[in-house]
Design a protein around this motif. Structure first.
Motif, PDB file in Angstrom:
ATOM      1  N   LEU A  55      89.333  -5.848 -68.785  1.00  0.00           N
ATOM      2  CA  LEU A  55      89.444  -6.788 -67.662  1.00  0.00           C
ATOM      3  C   LEU A  55      88.085  -7.373 -67.313  1.00  0.00           C
ATOM      4  O   LEU A  55      87.964  -8.574 -67.031  1.00  0.00           O
ATOM      5  N   ARG A  56      87.061  -6.546 -67.345  1.00  0.00           N
ATOM      6  CA  ARG A  56      85.694  -7.031 -67.077  1.00  0.00           C
ATOM      7  C   ARG A  56      85.285  -8.051 -68.134  1.00  0.00           C
ATOM      8  O   ARG A  56      84.651  -9.071 -67.835  1.00  0.00           O
ATOM      9  N   PHE A  57      85.674  -7.790 -69.395  1.00  0.00           N
ATOM     10  CA  PHE A  57      85.377  -8.741 -70.466  1.00  0.00           C
ATOM     11  C   PHE A  57      86.112 -10.062 -70.246  1.00  0.00           C
ATOM     12  O   PHE A  57      85.537 -11.144 -70.418  1.00  0.00           O
ATOM     13  N   LEU A  58      87.403  -9.988 -69.863  1.00  0.00           N
ATOM     14  CA  LEU A  58      88.176 -11.206 -69.643  1.00  0.00           C
ATOM     15  C   LEU A  58      87.585 -12.049 -68.517  1.00  0.00           C
ATOM     16  O   LEU A  58      87.534 -13.282 -68.597  1.00  0.00           O
ATOM     17  N   ASP A  59      87.132 -11.381 -67.449  1.00  0.00           N
ATOM     18  CA  ASP A  59      86.654 -12.111 -66.272  1.00  0.00           C
ATOM     19  C   ASP A  59      85.239 -12.654 -66.440  1.00  0.00           C
ATOM     20  O   ASP A  59      84.922 -13.727 -65.932  1.00  0.00           O
ATOM     21  N   ALA A  60      84.390 -11.880 -67.121  1.00  0.00           N
ATOM     22  CA  ALA A  60      82.975 -12.268 -67.150  1.00  0.00           C
ATOM     23  C   ALA A  60      82.387 -12.383 -68.550  1.00  0.00           C
ATOM     24  O   ALA A  60      81.237 -12.800 -68.698  1.00  0.00           O
TER      25      ALA A  60
END
Length: 583
Positions: free
Chosen positions: A168-173
């Protein structure tokens, strides 16, 4: 919103909520620290040489979780789960307290990760806390936490949540390091529980719900490749490659009803007790169809009204973990529909309630708060009641048989316990009762298993001929190597009791072609010793010790074999010396 930004803006509140979740979890499950080993714990942990010996653990690292022939019908290879038990043994020894403590701590860590995931997903601390609080109080989690053998679901949730949070962190940032963390957390998770092969689907749902297809498509392909390679490797090691070949379109209605059963477990987690009988599954099919349609309707609404059902959409991906267990015909477990399988998917219940609460107007807020508090108290109380079922074998089987007298599978483990207590007539009655009840069961035919247990009991209760013929019939008719192995062991014991040593060795040789266990080599050792073939008996003892170094009760026998073997010219003694277990 990024998790780092959220933590910076409300760090104190987040820390306070995390501490509160930890306190609730530790208080709720602190009573389980005094519980005993239960059911599969005896084979998997308490008496498992793979847990007690580092050498045996390493030697059997490439063998499936429950190695043949102890549980020939189980197709599991979970080396990291087994390693966790090994670490517990090194820290705490043979007492169950430390194993229970590990379960409690892992569950608390999973609850914190649930909070962090939904905090990152929705950007608000209080709603994320309420989802995690519902998860922590969920009554059906009692089995996963209070039962040591329920740990695979705990560890799998730990890894999949951590991997999902990194993804999720990869998808967002963006950022390569978060993608790397995703793979590094996902891959060891596969060695905990094979169900995590569906993680690429979870990641796909997250990608679509987040609207990040362009960023996520290549990592999704990489995750799918890892899952495919692991699935192939797992099929080879565990021997489960032919399972899917048994699937057919005729089982689609069963799968659909199973969706309804699990939907009912997640949305209304209160049952008469923490056990679901297949009698319920077959006797109320319409009820499960209604529940299945309801949950599918909820998911459709969440996708359609995506801005209003934020947390439900965040929980949708974790429902995919149910896919490998939806067909009770294929699941190598009993009961085929087990409450422990809803461990992480249970976040859906809390997420749905939070989204519903956020849709209410201000005038309904006091009512919502009152309902939330009362529901929390009710869930806490039911959870405590369910935990007590898992205190020990006696409490578990006695209470479940009392509540579900029509489930014949419950009688056999209690019969085995009675046999170990040398209460043989009572054990025989339980076996026969279980067989009578289970005659028409389509989910688990216990007749062969019960016949072998009965044959063993007849050997020690003065009817060895009847026991031998029963085992002989099973060996001739069964299609399962595990059952054939156990039947041959009983037949070998019968011949040994009659001092027909050559015939006993012949049965043991036939059994060894199916599988090698410490029990087999130990029995061969005893027969050879009674024949006076000391050197061969010593070799058999060494083979038994290689498989189970914990055979401390037979140290006297080992010394006797060594002393006799040194003076034995290799010929059998004309008058065999009797050797009993424990000498």
């Amino acid at each position: 919103m990024a998790l780092r930004e959220i933590a910076a803006s409300s760090r104190k509140l987040c820390i306070l909520l995390v501490l509160l979740l930890l306190v609730v979890n530790l208080l709720l499950y602190s009573g389980t620290l005094g519980f005993d080993f239960l059911k599969d714990d005896h084979v998997l942990v308490e008496n498992n040489p793979r847990v007690k010996s580092g050498k045996v653990f390493l030697d059997t690292l490439g063998k499936r979780f429950f190695a043949f022939p102890d549980f020939a019908f189980l197709h599991y290879w979970r080396p990291l789960t087994l390693l966790s038990y090994r670490v517990d043994y090194l820290l705490w020894g043979e007492t169950p307290n430390g194993f229970h403590l590990a379960n409690v701590l892992i569950n608390a860590a999973v609850t914190v990760l649930v909070f962090l995931f939904f905090l990152a997903w929705g950007g608000r601390a209080v709603p994320a806390f309420l989802v995690a609080l519902w998860f922590s109080l969920f009554p059906l989690h009692a089995e996963n936490v209070a039962w040591i053998s329920g740990r695979p679901d705990l560890l799998a949730a730990l890894f999949v949540l951590a991997a999902a949070l990194a993804f999720l962190r990869f998808l967002d940032a963006g950022g390569t390091k978060f993608l790397l963390f995703t793979f590094l957390l996902f891959m060891p998770g596969l060695l905990v529980k094979e169900n995590l092969v569906v993680f690429p689907i979870i990641a796909l749902i997250m990608t679509l719900m987040r609207g990040r297809w362009r960023r996520g498509r290549l990592p999704l392909a990489g995750l799918a490749l890892v899952s495919a390679v692991f699935a192939l490797m797992h099929a080879i090691i565990s021997g489960s490659g032919g399972m899917l070949a048994r699937a057919s379109f005729s089982q689609v209605p069963i799968v659909f009803q199973a969706i309804g059963v699990y939907a009912r477990m997640i949305l209304v987690p209160i049952f008469p007790d923490p056990y679901f009988t297949m009698v319920q599954f077959e006797s109320r099919p319409l009820e499960w169809v209604v529940w299945a349609l309801l949950v599918l309707f909820i998911l459709a609404i969440a996708v359609w009204k995506k801005d209003r059902w934020v947390y439900t959409r965040g929980a949708m991906g974790f429902l995919v973990l149910m896919v490998p267990v939806l067909n009770p015909v294929l699941v190598p477990s009993y009961p085929p529909l087990a409450m422990r399988f809803v461990y992480l998917p249970a976040v859906m219940g809390g997420a749905l309630l939070v989204d519903l609460g956020m849709r209410l107007g201000r005038k309904w807020k006091p009512v919502l708060m009152a309902v939330t508090v009362l529901s929390g108290i009710a869930l806490y109380w039911v959870n405590m009641v369910y935990q007590d079922y898992f205190r020990n074998d006696e409490a578990f089987y006695a209470r479940l048989i009392s509540n579900h007298p029509s489930d014949g599978s419950l009688y056999l483990p209690l019969a085995l316990k009675r046999a170990n207590e040398k209460r043989y007539p009572e054990a025989l009655n339980l076996v026969r009762r279980g067989v009578e009840i289970s005659k028409n069961s389509r989910w688990m035919d216990v007749r062969e298993m019960a016949a072998l247990l009965e044959a063993n009991l007849l050997l020690v209760t003065g009817e060895p001929e009847a026991g031998f013929h029963r085992a002989q019939r099973i060996e001739r008719e069964t299609t399962q190597d595990g059952m054939r192995f156990k039947a041959l062991m009983i037949m070998a014991k019968y011949h040994e009791m009659r001092k027909e040593f050559a015939e006993s060795l012949a049965e043991l040789d036939r059994a060894e072609k199916l599988g090698s266990t410490a029990e087999l080599f130990l029995q061969r050792c005893l027969v050879l010793a009674r024949m006076g073939r000391w050197r061969e008996a010593q070799i058999a003892m060494e083979q038994a010790r290689r498989l189970n170094p914990d055979l401390t009760d037979f140290s006297g026998l080992s010394r006797l074999l060594r002393s006799r073997g040194e003076s034995d010219p290799g010929e059998a003694s004309p008058q065999p010396a009797p050797v009993r277990r424990g000498e």
